[in-house]
Scaffold this active site. Structure first.
Site, PDB file in Angstrom:
ATOM      1  N   SER A 157       0.840  -1.198   0.000  1.00 11.53           N
ATOM      2  CA  SER A 157       0.000   0.000   0.000  1.00 11.53           C
ATOM      3  C   SER A 157       0.879   1.254   0.000  1.00 11.53           C
ATOM      4  O   SER A 157       1.692   1.436  -0.904  1.00 11.53           O
ATOM      5  CB  SER A 157      -0.966  -0.056   1.185  1.00 11.53           C
ATOM      6  OG  SER A 157      -2.030   0.864   1.022  1.00 11.53           O
ATOM      7  N   ASP A 194     -10.110  -4.047  -5.216  1.00 12.32           N
ATOM      8  CA  ASP A 194      -9.382  -3.059  -4.423  1.00 12.32           C
ATOM      9  C   ASP A 194      -9.477  -1.722  -5.145  1.00 12.32           C
ATOM     10  O   ASP A 194      -9.238  -1.658  -6.354  1.00 12.32           O
ATOM     11  CB  ASP A 194      -7.915  -3.508  -4.312  1.00 12.32           C
ATOM     12  CG  ASP A 194      -7.028  -2.595  -3.486  1.00 12.32           C
ATOM     13  OD1 ASP A 194      -7.487  -1.504  -3.088  1.00 12.32           O
ATOM     14  OD2 ASP A 194      -5.867  -2.972  -3.242  1.00 12.32           O
ATOM     15  N   HIS A 200      -8.187  -5.057  -0.644  1.00 10.15           N
ATOM     16  CA  HIS A 200      -6.987  -4.419  -0.115  1.00 10.15           C
ATOM     17  C   HIS A 200      -6.632  -5.031   1.250  1.00 10.15           C
ATOM     18  O   HIS A 200      -7.511  -5.417   2.016  1.00 10.15           O
ATOM     19  CB  HIS A 200      -7.253  -2.921   0.047  1.00 10.15           C
ATOM     20  CG  HIS A 200      -6.039  -2.085   0.215  1.00 10.15           C
ATOM     21  ND1 HIS A 200      -5.198  -1.768  -0.835  1.00 10.15           N
ATOM     22  CD2 HIS A 200      -5.510  -1.476   1.309  1.00 10.15           C
ATOM     23  CE1 HIS A 200      -4.220  -1.012  -0.395  1.00 10.15           C
ATOM     24  NE2 HIS A 200      -4.364  -0.823   0.898  1.00 10.15           N
TER      25      HIS A 200
END
Length: 316
Positions: free
Chosen positions: A164, A257, A287
């Site tokens: 991320s 996501d 995610h």
């Protein structure tokens, strides 16, 4: 989410999302930054696989350019000297997360790859805004290149990675490393953020995803960067002038996501520049899935594939 979008998730992922949506906890973006950090520290490991025991676990400090000591942790699967090493940068929207929230994931990568993993507590917003996290990550990579032997690692076999926001920092580090003539074996990018704004189709499709919805992403960005700073390639590496000559990349993305489209776009940008890219898209998961290995087989598969990519990159 609409029934059509909901149907895209695997049955197990859908069950997890339903439980998250029903949980009696306030969304992170409704909390103060401090409270959000504390909440994530408490919850981050709930769905992780059991934490592996490793031969070496050693906390240390790395000095940032302003002299601030940054907490770091070395995880090594053996006591051998000269291990290849991955600098791992944790996710959390530049606002939450730590070496503790990602300790199990990093231990898994070390155990499965045979490499050492150095994980970094770079400074977070809102106290430390852009580009502090970028600078801390780059300072740590330069430190690692200069001190690898002292921690039992091989300076000729270094990779950088993250998930991320940490994937964003890893991608930026790969560009900075190219510019500095610091060779990297691999950039390991797990659902990285690469764009300046939430304007890809997947951001609209998964805007209400319980793991990371539109409001939470915007809150994270606000904690870290001013609106004008979002056009800086160090915030959005998709805007970098060129990525020619950066390290080969392994990208692990989640199909369901908000960030999946920008991950694919970055993979395309790397390939167009002639960079070798291995792109894995894990179907039906959201995610942060890679930290849900207790429940999701896709997470365990991603652990194995990411580790295999590291092993291949580190081969003499």
């Amino acid at each position: 989410m609409s029934p059509e979008v909901n149907a895209r998730y695997t049955p197990t992922m859908r069950l997890l999302l339903e439980r998250m949506a029903r949980a009696p906890y306030p969304p992170l973006h409704t909390l103060s930054a401090r409270a959000a950090k504390e909440a994530y520290e408490k919850s981050a490991g709930v769905l992780e696989v059991p934490k592996p025991e490793l031969a070496r676990v050693h906390d240390l400090a790395i000095a940032a350019r302003d002299g601030t000591p940054l907490r770091a942790r070395l995880l090594a699967p053996s006591s051998d000297a000269g291990l290849p090493v991955l600098l791992f940068l944790h996710g959390g929207g530049f606002t939450i997360g730590s070496i503790d929230t990602h300790d199990t994931l990093c231990r898994m990568l070390a155990q499965l790859s045979g490499a050492a993993v150095l994980t970094l507590d770079y400074r977070l917003g809102p106290e430390h805004r852009f580009p502090t996290a970028v600078n801390d990550a780059w300072d740590a990579l330069q430190w690692l290149a200069g001190h690898a032997a002292a921690i039992g690692a091989d300076a000729a076999r270094i990779a950088v990675g993250g998930d991320s926001a940490g994937g964003t920092l890893a991608a930026v580090n790969a560009i900075l490393a190219r510019d500095a003539g610091l060779p990297l074996a691999l950039q390991l990018l797990i659902y990285p953020g690469t764009t300046a704004h939430q304007d890809t189709p997947s951001h609209a499709t998964y805007a209400d995803d319980p793991v990371i919805d539109r409001a939470q992403i915007e809150w994270f960005f606000d904690q870290y960067a001013d609106a004008a700073q979002r056009s800086d390639w160090r915030f959005a590496p998709l805007l970098a002038d060129d990525v020619d000559g950066v390290a080969p990349a392994w990208l692990g993305l989640a199909e369901c996501d908000p960030l999946v489209d920008e991950g694919v776009l970055y993979a395309d940008k790397l390939r167009a520049a002639g960079v070798p890219v291995d792109l894995e898209i894990y179907r039906g998961v959201s995610h942060e899935f890679i930290k849900m290995g207790r429940a999701l087989k896709e997470a365990r598969q991603a652990h194995a594939f990411a580790a295999a990519a590291l092993r291949a990159a580190f081969e003499p």
